[in-house]
Design an enzyme around this catalytic site. Sequence first.
Site, PDB file in Angstrom:
ATOM      1  N   SER A 133      22.151 -62.419 -22.437  1.00  0.00           N
ATOM      2  CA  SER A 133      20.609 -62.707 -22.601  1.00  0.00           C
ATOM      3  C   SER A 133      19.754 -61.902 -22.052  1.00  0.00           C
ATOM      4  O   SER A 133      20.919 -60.757 -20.807  1.00  0.00           O
ATOM      5  CB  SER A 133      20.364 -64.188 -21.320  1.00  0.00           C
ATOM      6  OG  SER A 133      20.465 -63.483 -20.409  1.00  0.00           O
ATOM      7  N   LYS A 134      18.755 -61.912 -22.018  1.00  0.00           N
ATOM      8  CA  LYS A 134      17.056 -60.255 -22.041  1.00  0.00           C
ATOM      9  C   LYS A 134      17.759 -61.264 -20.147  1.00  0.00           C
ATOM     10  O   LYS A 134      17.605 -59.390 -19.206  1.00  0.00           O
ATOM     11  CB  LYS A 134      16.312 -60.815 -21.749  1.00  0.00           C
ATOM     12  CG  LYS A 134      15.613 -61.860 -21.659  1.00  0.00           C
ATOM     13  CD  LYS A 134      14.283 -62.472 -21.288  1.00  0.00           C
ATOM     14  CE  LYS A 134      13.455 -63.576 -21.193  1.00  0.00           C
ATOM     15  NZ  LYS A 134      12.106 -63.206 -21.455  1.00  0.00           N
ATOM     16  N   ARG A 135      17.862 -61.638 -19.598  1.00  0.00           N
ATOM     17  CA  ARG A 135      18.209 -60.947 -17.683  1.00  0.00           C
ATOM     18  C   ARG A 135      19.669 -60.630 -17.240  1.00  0.00           C
ATOM     19  O   ARG A 135      19.715 -60.741 -16.878  1.00  0.00           O
ATOM     20  CB  ARG A 135      17.987 -62.681 -17.444  1.00  0.00           C
ATOM     21  CG  ARG A 135      16.771 -63.451 -18.045  1.00  0.00           C
ATOM     22  CD  ARG A 135      15.907 -63.311 -16.003  1.00  0.00           C
ATOM     23  NE  ARG A 135      14.204 -63.634 -16.784  1.00  0.00           N
ATOM     24  CZ  ARG A 135      13.618 -63.248 -16.582  1.00  0.00           C
ATOM     25  NH1 ARG A 135      13.871 -61.958 -16.200  1.00  0.00           N
ATOM     26  NH2 ARG A 135      12.608 -64.041 -17.361  1.00  0.00           N
ATOM     27  N   ASP A 136      20.602 -60.249 -18.260  1.00  0.00           N
ATOM     28  CA  ASP A 136      22.212 -59.856 -17.987  1.00  0.00           C
ATOM     29  C   ASP A 136      21.661 -58.229 -17.854  1.00  0.00           C
ATOM     30  O   ASP A 136      22.907 -57.638 -16.829  1.00  0.00           O
ATOM     31  CB  ASP A 136      22.606 -60.106 -19.428  1.00  0.00           C
ATOM     32  CG  ASP A 136      23.373 -61.560 -19.651  1.00  0.00           C
ATOM     33  OD1 ASP A 136      23.128 -62.129 -18.553  1.00  0.00           O
ATOM     34  OD2 ASP A 136      23.747 -62.045 -20.345  1.00  0.00           O
TER      35      ASP A 136
END
Length: 503
Positions: A261-264
């Site tokens: 995900s983009k937060r990873d």
Amino acid sequence: MSKVRVRFAPSPTGPLHLGGARTALYDYLFAKKNDGDFVLRIEDTDTARYVEGAEEYIMDALEWAGITPDESPRHGGNFGPYRQSERRHIYDRYTEEILKTDHAYLAFDTTEELDEVRRQYEEKGEVFSYNYISRNKLKNSLSLSAGEVQKYLDENIPYVVRFRMPVDRILNLEDTIRGKFSVNTNTLDDKVLVKNDGMPTYHLANIIDDHEMEITHVIRGEEWLPSLGLHVLLYEAMGWKSPEFAHLPLILKPEGKGKLSKRDGAKFGFPVFPMNFTDPETKEVYPGYKEHGYLPEAFVNFLALLGWSPAHDREILSLEEMAEEFDLHKVHKAGARFSKEKADWFNHQYLQKKNDDEVLEMLNEMEPVRMSGIAEDKLLKIVSLMKERATFVKDVYDNGKFFFEAPESFDEKALKKAWNEDTAEILKEFAEKLDASAFESLLLKQAIHDFADGKSLGMGKVMMPLRLALVGELKGPDVPDILEILGYEESKSRILNAVNNIR
Ligand code: GLU
């Protein structure tokens, strides 16, 4: 056979992430492999989710990676416009057509009414679906009389257009990667095709455009697999031949569980986007591969291998070589696990392929101030010495800082190892013997050997403290190489500085 035409159809709802970039890459590779066209279509019908700058970002990111579309909003082409927001007149025409058939109907239910129905279902412990059972009790042109429908229309009551899902039909579907499978239409709902503002939804616009743009192969993320039944039925309803479909597996987090995900990016310390993206609202900057120092060649190479294995376990392939080899049948069914180590390995490999001039040019762009004032032949020597140990171009500078600045301190551990009472005396004598006219790596090497031999010292006794004096720690390329690049004056000054300051 008709010409192969493949499209990448992102929605500008944010920056392109790794999964989207890989879809674009596979679309591109498949098109090139089959001498076909690669089309970029921007699916921007959902105005509520539109993100400022996302479309530009997607096009810039593809351009950086070398995944260049043959047709796109930027490149034009014979099947334009390539933005769905500019194709409304086409959708209107086909909406009229499908409404003449039994495959679509008007639904007047308001959001509030549907919320209420949903709530009633939940109360009974059931999940509401607008489908072959419930539609007869809801407010639509199937359940209402012709007179009632006309009345609603005359009163300008807003409506949506829904697809009338056939009852109890077994759909035999085929996916190039997953093979054949069947779906009973009773498990599918009557999806909205046109919203109450007259804009088509993704499903309708997508199949109309794929048809109009003569797309032969739809290669997209596996999140669209549940929509395949509806899409195939829509093609059938319109009387069109449907393209072939391939749904790509997910890219997974490094630990192998769950979608990346983009937060990873922040969590695992690697970028999830091709280039930096600044969220227009929060101003948060999501880091990109480009700015992190990955070369576009390395980026597309490691991306392609997340889910596809070329023959003979080949790993290093250019875009052209990948296009020659690409085979959708060899794309894995299971998710591909992202590995930062592997991505770095690819970058290291591609960096080694660059010649010293190219690396220096890139370095100059990054560190213009630090590079200025140093003769080009010296800079090229530094690049050639540091490149083989570097993962990123900037490592040439970061790991070779001592070429540009004298050490300000000496590493404690290294001091213990390399320095004892007689070291200062030895280095002082060595510094005095340095010959400014013989400052060339091979001669310097010989000079160090002769000096150590002359004093019956082991090489380590001279080499290690010399390195410490020049670098500040026990790292770096061969000492004679460092001496040559630093030159007589600077080398001597660093050695004497160590002699005078290390106690
Ligand atoms: N606009 C859709 C997306 O953003 C495209 C899906 C498709 O390729 O059909 O993923």
